[in-house]
Design an enzyme around this catalytic site. Structure first.
Site, PDB file in Angstrom:
ATOM      1  N   TRP A  45       0.777  -1.236  -0.038  1.00  0.00           N
ATOM      2  CA  TRP A  45       0.018  -0.105  -0.138  1.00  0.00           C
ATOM      3  C   TRP A  45       1.024   1.194  -0.021  1.00  0.00           C
ATOM      4  O   TRP A  45       1.942   1.299   0.726  1.00  0.00           O
ATOM      5  CB  TRP A  45      -0.748  -0.166   1.273  1.00  0.00           C
ATOM      6  CG  TRP A  45      -1.484   1.221   1.557  1.00  0.00           C
ATOM      7  CD1 TRP A  45      -0.958   2.431   2.200  1.00  0.00           C
ATOM      8  CD2 TRP A  45      -2.763   1.803   1.544  1.00  0.00           C
ATOM      9  NE1 TRP A  45      -1.764   3.417   2.518  1.00  0.00           N
ATOM     10  CE2 TRP A  45      -2.727   3.089   1.869  1.00  0.00           C
ATOM     11  CE3 TRP A  45      -3.875   1.338   0.823  1.00  0.00           C
ATOM     12  CZ2 TRP A  45      -4.073   3.771   1.782  1.00  0.00           C
ATOM     13  CZ3 TRP A  45      -5.178   1.847   0.804  1.00  0.00           C
ATOM     14  CH2 TRP A  45      -5.238   3.207   1.331  1.00  0.00           C
ATOM     15  N   ASN A  47       0.526   5.736   0.223  1.00  0.00           N
ATOM     16  CA  ASN A  47      -0.300   7.003   0.153  1.00  0.00           C
ATOM     17  C   ASN A  47       0.578   8.217   0.000  1.00  0.00           C
ATOM     18  O   ASN A  47       1.146   8.300  -1.114  1.00  0.00           O
ATOM     19  CB  ASN A  47      -1.231   7.197   1.286  1.00  0.00           C
ATOM     20  CG  ASN A  47      -0.625   6.890   2.707  1.00  0.00           C
ATOM     21  OD1 ASN A  47      -0.597   5.766   3.125  1.00  0.00           O
ATOM     22  ND2 ASN A  47      -0.348   7.780   3.297  1.00  0.00           N
ATOM     23  N   ASP A  48       0.562   9.175   0.673  1.00  0.00           N
ATOM     24  CA  ASP A  48       1.044  10.558   0.351  1.00  0.00           C
ATOM     25  C   ASP A  48       2.369  10.644  -0.158  1.00  0.00           C
ATOM     26  O   ASP A  48       3.321   9.702   0.408  1.00  0.00           O
ATOM     27  CB  ASP A  48       1.103  11.364   1.762  1.00  0.00           C
ATOM     28  CG  ASP A  48      -0.187  11.268   2.739  1.00  0.00           C
ATOM     29  OD1 ASP A  48      -0.895  10.996   2.220  1.00  0.00           O
ATOM     30  OD2 ASP A  48      -0.074  11.849   3.896  1.00  0.00           O
ATOM     31  N   TRP A  72      -3.750  -0.014   4.567  1.00  0.00           N
ATOM     32  CA  TRP A  72      -3.130   1.025   5.413  1.00  0.00           C
ATOM     33  C   TRP A  72      -2.557   0.488   6.645  1.00  0.00           C
ATOM     34  O   TRP A  72      -3.333  -0.436   7.115  1.00  0.00           O
ATOM     35  CB  TRP A  72      -3.810   2.234   5.652  1.00  0.00           C
ATOM     36  CG  TRP A  72      -3.138   3.334   6.329  1.00  0.00           C
ATOM     37  CD1 TRP A  72      -2.545   4.505   5.656  1.00  0.00           C
ATOM     38  CD2 TRP A  72      -2.765   3.516   7.737  1.00  0.00           C
ATOM     39  NE1 TRP A  72      -1.864   5.099   6.695  1.00  0.00           N
ATOM     40  CE2 TRP A  72      -2.247   4.795   7.964  1.00  0.00           C
ATOM     41  CE3 TRP A  72      -3.228   2.707   8.874  1.00  0.00           C
ATOM     42  CZ2 TRP A  72      -1.675   5.173   9.181  1.00  0.00           C
ATOM     43  CZ3 TRP A  72      -2.608   2.975  10.251  1.00  0.00           C
ATOM     44  CH2 TRP A  72      -1.754   4.217  10.118  1.00  0.00           C
ATOM     45  N   ASP A 172       2.862  16.380   9.724  1.00  0.00           N
ATOM     46  CA  ASP A 172       2.925  16.573   8.373  1.00  0.00           C
ATOM     47  C   ASP A 172       3.999  17.672   7.994  1.00  0.00           C
ATOM     48  O   ASP A 172       3.350  18.761   7.477  1.00  0.00           O
ATOM     49  CB  ASP A 172       1.700  16.580   7.571  1.00  0.00           C
ATOM     50  CG  ASP A 172       0.989  15.249   7.570  1.00  0.00           C
ATOM     51  OD1 ASP A 172       1.597  14.288   7.948  1.00  0.00           O
ATOM     52  OD2 ASP A 172      -0.222  15.354   7.342  1.00  0.00           O
ATOM     53  N   GLU A 226      -4.553  18.083   7.291  1.00  0.00           N
ATOM     54  CA  GLU A 226      -3.370  16.888   6.728  1.00  0.00           C
ATOM     55  C   GLU A 226      -2.440  17.870   5.592  1.00  0.00           C
ATOM     56  O   GLU A 226      -2.819  18.563   4.728  1.00  0.00           O
ATOM     57  CB  GLU A 226      -3.867  15.755   6.305  1.00  0.00           C
ATOM     58  CG  GLU A 226      -4.574  15.136   7.361  1.00  0.00           C
ATOM     59  CD  GLU A 226      -4.667  13.728   6.962  1.00  0.00           C
ATOM     60  OE1 GLU A 226      -4.109  12.840   7.632  1.00  0.00           O
ATOM     61  OE2 GLU A 226      -5.708  13.427   6.115  1.00  0.00           O
TER      62      GLU A 226
END
Length: 506
Positions: A45, A47-48, A72, A172, A226
């Protein structure tokens, strides 16, 4: 810069285990939808996008990675790099959880080049308060790591601890140099559960002082911002964020969480003055957590995550899940941002077919290509002469009738991505509004094995959506639906695309 290295617990072993986890998934990967034009992990997986930068002759893109499954999980940092923004290679996993502050995840962050030419990463160390899950909230702190090659990192530990135990989201960091001073922004959910962006500053990259909340979301239901970013464009400053808790209205903010921006003015040491409304970065089904950086030639570039939030997510059955958008260049267009594919992407084009102008009768269709996995489509629709109610392309059309429709819809007065004919994955449609006083509509559509990216009128609006074709050859078909007359296409051309992966990279 002088800071001692942090003792870490079995960091090399954690990285080796993560590599083995990705390799195991890679060996059983089904490639029916695995992208040829978009960055994805060989397995697991993602993501960002994280740590976007140009360092020692290469572009570096890191990303959030769960190497042990297709959902996730505990976050690591995956890594790819490129000399030219065109062809990419997979690099070793950059970071894995290896000390207490990050025991449950090496969360998102950014990269800067120090004055002594080291690559410095700021990221969020994450752990669960109850040691298991998020039911009792997060413990999050901003951390630092340093590299001299972009591949291997020394962790330096926490540089900004969370100042209030009531804060459940604190993450973040995005860092840049402003004159002789370093600036950092990151997202916070305050003790009152308001979504804010906080700014800190530093003279040495190590010791950071709180400056101010640089932005608070006006909606009290938005509890977290975020993956914030803050950057200059021309004589303006842009603040962007991914809003958690934002409610949809009409065609706006229809996704699970939504990424957008505001434009304004700012001077170091002062407040940010907002001068535009909030605008979405992308109006497709699948876009979140964008991050920008500056290329060596001064361009502001952005990658986003094509976020598969809505179940079912069929690629999870294929040993991988998630991808980034293609790189886009960002520019100002009044009170909006314009985003377009970087010009380097043109180098991937091959076998260009020019169909010229087409006059299509109402309720007619025309097959353009019979079996296409990747394509770069340029199309111009004459809105003034056309009278059909829907004009566009059926993408990924298979023999059972499955397809994703990309079209101009005259009743909605916008461009639509409509997935209601898809067997696999989430369905529904998304709409991007148009200024219909224009006589023509320009569409630039990037088709990959599992997705479409639609750039509208040179990137004034963009739409990114997954599209999972059924089995069999994948047609591209031109269509005109309903209305009182024909569809007039001024021009349409389709190029095939070669893969972005170097050599035999996975």
């Amino acid at each position: 810069m002088n800071i001692e290295s942090l003792p870490t617990y079995h960091q090399d072993e954690q990285l080796a285990q993560a590599e083995a986890g990705v390799e195991k998934l890679f060996k059983q990967r089904n490639d029916r939808w695995y992208p040829l034009e978009h960055i994805a992990s060989p397995g697991g997986w993602i993501n960002d996008p994280n740590g976007l930068c140009y360092y020692k002759g290469r572009y570096h893109v890191y990303y959030q990675l769960h190497p042990y499954g297709t959902k996730w999980g505990p976050m690591h940092w995956g890594h790819v790099s490129s000399e030219n923004l065109v062809t990419w290679r997979h690099e070793p996993i950059a970071m894995a959880p290896s000390f207490e502050a990050e025991r449950d995840g090496v969360f998102s962050g950014s990269a800067v080049i120090s004055d002594d030419n080291k690559l410095v990463i700021y990221y969020t160390g994450h752990r669960w308060r109850n040691g298991i899950d998020e039911r009792e909230g997060n413990l999050q702190e901003q951390c630092m790591a340093i590299s001299e090659d972009g591949i291997h990192f020394e962790k330096k530990g926490v540089v900004i601890p969370c100042p209030d135990d009531r804060i459940l989201h604190f993450r973040d960091p995005k860092v840049w140099k402003q004159g002789s001073e370093w600036r950092m922004v990151f997202g916070v959910s305050t003790p009152e559960h308001r979504g804010e962006i906080w700014m800190y500053h530093s003279n040495d990259m190590i010791h950071w002082e709180f400056d101010r909340p640089i932005y608070q979301h006006p909606d009290p239901d938005v509890f977290m911002l975020e993956c914030p970013d803050m950057f200059p464009l021309g004589d303006k400053w842009v603040i962007c964020y991914s809003a958690m808790g934002l409610k949809h209205t009409g065609f706006e903010a229809r996704n699970h969480n939504n990424a957008g921006y505001v434009i304004g003015s700012w001077q170091a040491g002062g407040d940010f003055h907002q001068e535009s409304d909030f605008h979405l970065w992308d109006r497709g089904h699948n876009f979140y957590a964008p991050q920008t950086f500056q290329a060596p030639d001064g361009r502001r570039l952005v990658f986003g995550w094509m976020s598969p939030f809505t179940e079912p997510i069929p690629m999870q059955d294929d040993s991988w899940c998630g991808q980034l958008t293609i790189p886009r260049v960002v520019s100002l267009a009044g009170d909006h941002l314009r985003t377009q594919p970087v010009h380097e992407f043109e180098q991937l084009k091959s076998n260009i077919q020019d169909f010229g102008s087409v006059n299509l009768a109402v309720n007619a269709s025309q097959k353009l290509l019979s079996d296409v996995q990747t394509a770069d489509i340029e199309m111009e629709i004459d809105l003034k002469r056309s009278q059909a109610e829907r004009i566009g392309l059926e993408i990924h059309r298979t023999s059972n009738g499955d397809h994703t429709l990309v079209c101009y819809d005259d009743q909605l007065q916008g461009v639509v991505i409509d997935r209601h004919c898809n067997t696999y994955g989430d369905r529904g449609y998304r709409t991007a509004p148009l200024d219909t006083t224009d006589d023509t509509l320009k569409l630039h559509i990037i088709v990959d094995r599992n997705s479409v990216e639609v750039y509208i009128n040179d990137g004034l609006e963009v739409m990114s959506s997954y599209s999972f074709p059924a089995e069999g050859p994948r047609e591209i078909r031109l269509i005109a639906e309903s209305g009182e007359g024909s569809a007039y296409i001024n021009r349409i051309s389709i190029a095939q695309l070669t893969t972005i992966w170097e050599g035999n990279d996975r």
